[in-house]
Design an enzyme around this catalytic site. Structure first.
Site, PDB file in Angstrom:
ATOM      1  N   TYR A 195      43.504  53.476  62.708  1.00  0.00           N
ATOM      2  CA  TYR A 195      42.487  52.430  62.595  1.00  0.00           C
ATOM      3  C   TYR A 195      41.134  53.024  62.233  1.00  0.00           C
ATOM      4  O   TYR A 195      40.362  52.439  61.481  1.00  0.00           O
ATOM      5  CB  TYR A 195      42.397  51.655  63.920  1.00  0.00           C
ATOM      6  CG  TYR A 195      41.559  50.403  63.809  1.00  0.00           C
ATOM      7  CD1 TYR A 195      42.119  49.213  63.340  1.00  0.00           C
ATOM      8  CD2 TYR A 195      40.207  50.408  64.148  1.00  0.00           C
ATOM      9  CE1 TYR A 195      41.360  48.069  63.217  1.00  0.00           C
ATOM     10  CE2 TYR A 195      39.439  49.268  64.031  1.00  0.00           C
ATOM     11  CZ  TYR A 195      40.014  48.097  63.565  1.00  0.00           C
ATOM     12  OH  TYR A 195      39.248  46.967  63.441  1.00  0.00           O
ATOM     13  N   PHE A 238      30.528  37.710  35.021  1.00  0.00           N
ATOM     14  CA  PHE A 238      31.940  37.643  35.388  1.00  0.00           C
ATOM     15  C   PHE A 238      32.064  36.625  36.515  1.00  0.00           C
ATOM     16  O   PHE A 238      31.185  36.530  37.365  1.00  0.00           O
ATOM     17  CB  PHE A 238      32.524  39.002  35.795  1.00  0.00           C
ATOM     18  CG  PHE A 238      33.976  38.863  36.113  1.00  0.00           C
ATOM     19  CD1 PHE A 238      34.882  38.665  35.084  1.00  0.00           C
ATOM     20  CD2 PHE A 238      34.430  38.832  37.421  1.00  0.00           C
ATOM     21  CE1 PHE A 238      36.232  38.445  35.368  1.00  0.00           C
ATOM     22  CE2 PHE A 238      35.777  38.606  37.701  1.00  0.00           C
ATOM     23  CZ  PHE A 238      36.672  38.424  36.668  1.00  0.00           C
ATOM     24  N   THR A 239      33.163  35.899  36.525  1.00  0.00           N
ATOM     25  CA  THR A 239      33.312  34.736  37.414  1.00  0.00           C
ATOM     26  C   THR A 239      32.977  35.029  38.882  1.00  0.00           C
ATOM     27  O   THR A 239      32.084  34.411  39.457  1.00  0.00           O
ATOM     28  CB  THR A 239      34.748  34.189  37.320  1.00  0.00           C
ATOM     29  OG1 THR A 239      35.653  35.264  37.553  1.00  0.00           O
ATOM     30  CG2 THR A 239      35.018  33.582  35.953  1.00  0.00           C
ATOM     31  N   ASP A 275      29.118  47.154  37.426  1.00  0.00           N
ATOM     32  CA  ASP A 275      30.449  46.663  37.724  1.00  0.00           C
ATOM     33  C   ASP A 275      31.357  47.657  37.009  1.00  0.00           C
ATOM     34  O   ASP A 275      31.543  47.595  35.795  1.00  0.00           O
ATOM     35  CB  ASP A 275      30.638  45.241  37.186  1.00  0.00           C
ATOM     36  CG  ASP A 275      32.049  44.724  37.465  1.00  0.00           C
ATOM     37  OD1 ASP A 275      32.940  45.557  37.738  1.00  0.00           O
ATOM     38  OD2 ASP A 275      32.264  43.506  37.395  1.00  0.00           O
ATOM     39  N   LYS A 280      42.139  47.714  38.567  1.00  0.00           N
ATOM     40  CA  LYS A 280      42.156  47.980  37.123  1.00  0.00           C
ATOM     41  C   LYS A 280      42.164  49.494  36.913  1.00  0.00           C
ATOM     42  O   LYS A 280      43.220  50.105  36.946  1.00  0.00           O
ATOM     43  CB  LYS A 280      40.950  47.338  36.431  1.00  0.00           C
ATOM     44  CG  LYS A 280      41.051  45.817  36.294  1.00  0.00           C
ATOM     45  CD  LYS A 280      40.668  45.099  37.534  1.00  0.00           C
ATOM     46  CE  LYS A 280      40.425  43.619  37.344  1.00  0.00           C
ATOM     47  NZ  LYS A 280      40.113  42.953  38.622  1.00  0.00           N
ATOM     48  N   ARG A 315      39.767  31.770  28.844  1.00  0.00           N
ATOM     49  CA  ARG A 315      38.424  32.260  29.151  1.00  0.00           C
ATOM     50  C   ARG A 315      37.463  31.502  28.240  1.00  0.00           C
ATOM     51  O   ARG A 315      37.079  31.976  27.185  1.00  0.00           O
ATOM     52  CB  ARG A 315      38.322  33.783  28.946  1.00  0.00           C
ATOM     53  CG  ARG A 315      38.856  34.594  30.115  1.00  0.00           C
ATOM     54  CD  ARG A 315      38.033  34.388  31.362  1.00  0.00           C
ATOM     55  NE  ARG A 315      38.501  35.131  32.530  1.00  0.00           N
ATOM     56  CZ  ARG A 315      38.668  34.615  33.729  1.00  0.00           C
ATOM     57  NH1 ARG A 315      38.502  33.324  33.937  1.00  0.00           N
ATOM     58  NH2 ARG A 315      39.007  35.360  34.746  1.00  0.00           N
ATOM     59  N   PHE A 353      39.094  27.391  37.242  1.00  0.00           N
ATOM     60  CA  PHE A 353      40.179  27.808  36.351  1.00  0.00           C
ATOM     61  C   PHE A 353      41.428  28.224  37.112  1.00  0.00           C
ATOM     62  O   PHE A 353      42.530  28.166  36.576  1.00  0.00           O
ATOM     63  CB  PHE A 353      39.707  28.947  35.428  1.00  0.00           C
ATOM     64  CG  PHE A 353      39.214  30.151  36.167  1.00  0.00           C
ATOM     65  CD1 PHE A 353      37.902  30.215  36.588  1.00  0.00           C
ATOM     66  CD2 PHE A 353      40.058  31.206  36.445  1.00  0.00           C
ATOM     67  CE1 PHE A 353      37.435  31.327  37.289  1.00  0.00           C
ATOM     68  CE2 PHE A 353      39.603  32.324  37.133  1.00  0.00           C
ATOM     69  CZ  PHE A 353      38.298  32.374  37.563  1.00  0.00           C
TER      70      PHE A 353
END
Ligand SMILES: Cc1ncc(COP(=O)(O)O)c(C=O)c1O
Length: 466
Positions: A72, A124-125, A215, A258, A382, A448
């Site tokens: 933990y 970006f969303t 980002d 990613k 998009r 979306f």
């Protein structure tokens, strides 16, 4: 003769693909309300919905899973992940999060005060959603060329320094908590930012006391484009370029799903100790102990390995090459796509593909649905649906109305790309038969993901004559 190249990996384990009939796909599409996000994976043949969390892990990563330390507190796996981030990305302080938006949440809460402005190179969303939830107004400072799908520019993700300067002058540096620079820019078509631009943005921001937060979700892909396209970098390794790129920022949010080559995870990184201390206090509230932050020990192990594998020059060269392999076939066939082909996806220009449909008939949503119907290939809208509504409740109407064909990392071969290309080319030849959609259900945020649609045609069919 140009010698052909192949995938720089061999296959150790396979997953059988679903191959449904046209009628079965039609039923699946109806069940999903013509929203590809709502189609069951069991009904999909080639899944290009996203490159997020869909990576095939390497044998070394699967091996590393077994060494996961699930303590933990103070997990050994956390130490290895922290070291990998320090070595490969160069940031001093790292906090694990369950995925990228966990990091966005913490950063936005700590940095933004209501009434602030957060400039970014196209939104970006989830990133914008967190900025807005914390009371900021997002301001797009990407170069104008990024909004033109056909404009050829080596670094279409670049920040327009003039737009940034104008904003600083207009609202004052103290109303800008940070500038958010995405490398690469997902919604612009996976387009990169040049090293020079990153340097210039950093210098401008620092002259005004404004932080730059990246980002970094697809930062390795961005580094490859710099190697390939920007003068003075072709002899350098992607790893070296990446480290220099990230040195022009004060920290980053990262979706590990990613370019860290894992299926889940993320982190927030920075060089400022005070921000780190405050972030740690929030990580325990939203994610977990700062030594796991929403990830299991085994996943931190896999991510530590993935971070190092992603900067292998052979891997990244093939990755970008595979996306281009699909894109170039479409360009050769006259299909309207965003150019140049970006890092993680090929984007169809639905406005031009379905030029008979107005944007209010959701052309990109309709095209994504039609592609699934034609071949079982899943893609994503998009465009106007992803862009949501403004403060007055009206649709945001982005210039780019795109269908994203996102290539998962190390999952498909170039033969799969050929099948996708064939389907799109056939669809283009019968594009006039595709009708628009009406939105039957609309959730209040990030619509979306779960919105439902139906065809506008009286027959109720998305494609006439099938
Ligand atoms: C550019 C960019 N930023 C942030 C995110 C959010 O990351 P996550 O899905 O891990 O929360 C994504 C995810 O697709 C992305 O593409």
């Amino acid at each position: 003769m140009t010698r052909r190249t192949a995938e720089p990996y061999k296959i150790k384990s396979v997953e059988t693909l679903a191959m449904l009939t046209y009628d079965e796909r039609k039923k699946a599409l109806e069940r999903a309300g013509y929203n590809t996000f709502l189609i069951d994976s069991a009904d999909v043949y080639i899944d290009l919905l996203t490159d997020s969390g869909t990576t095939a892990m390497s044998d070394a990563q699967w091996g590393a899973l077994m060494t996961g330390d699930e303590a933990y507190a103070g997990s050994k796996s956390w130490k290895r992940l922290e070291q990998a981030v320090r070595d490969v990305y160069g940031y001093q302080y790292v906090l694990p999060t369950h995925q990228g938006r966990g990091a966005e949440n913490i950063l936005s809460q700590l940095k933004i005060n209501p009434g602030d402005y957060v400039p970014g190179n196209m939104y970006f969303t989830t990133t914008r959603a967190h900025q807005e939830l914390n009371g900021a107004t997002f301001v797009d400072i990407i170069i104008d060329e990024a909004h033109d799908p056909l404009f050829e520019h080596s670094f279409k993700g670049n920040v327009d320094l003039q737009k940034l300067e104008n904003l600083i002058e207009e609202v004052g540096a103290d109303r800008i908590p940070y500038v958010c620079v995405a490398v690469t820019v997902n919604l612009a078509g996976g387009q990169p930012v040049s090293m020079q631009n990153l340097k210039d943005v950093y210098a401008l921001c620092h002259s005004h006391g404004i932080d730059v937060m990246f980002d970094a979700t697809r930062c390795v892909e961005n580094a490859y484009f710099i190697k390939e396209r920007e003068e003075g970098h072709s002899h350098r390794s992607v790893a070296e370029i990446l480290k220099e790129m990230l040195s022009y920022s004060d920290g980053c949010t990262m979706s590990g799903k990613k370019d860290c080559l894992v299926n889940m995870g993320g982190f927030l990184a920075m060089n400022d100790e005070e921000l780190y201390t405050r972030s740690r206090e929030l990580v325990v509230v939203y994610e977990g102990m700062p030594s796991y932050g929403g990830m299991s020990g085994r996943y931190m192990e896999a991510m530590a390995v993935g971070i190092r594998e992603a900067v292998d020059d052979h891997y990244i060269e093939h990755r970008i090459g595979q996306v281009r392999h699909l894109g170039e076939q479409l360009i050769a066939a006259g299909i309207p796509v965003v150019q140049p082909i970006g890092g993680h996806a090929v984007f169809l220009d639905a406005r031009s593909f379905l030029s008979h449909l107005p944007q209010e008939a959701f052309p990109a949503q309709a095209l994504a649905a039609a592609l699934y119907l034609d071949s079982g290939v899943r893609s994503m809208e998009r465009g106007i649906v992803s862009a949501g509504r403004n403060q007055h409740g009206e649709h945001n109407t982005p210039k780019l109305e795109l269908v994203r064909l996102t290539i998962p990392r190390r999952v498909y071969t170039n033969n799969h790309m050929d099948v996708v290309a064939d389907s799109i080319i056939e669809l283009y030849n019968k594009r006039d038969s595709i009708c628009g959609l009406r939105m039957d259900y609309e959730p209040p945020t990030l619509r979306f993901f779960t919105a439902r649609f139906s065809p506008l045609a009286e027959s109720g069919d998305l494609m006439s004559g099938n």
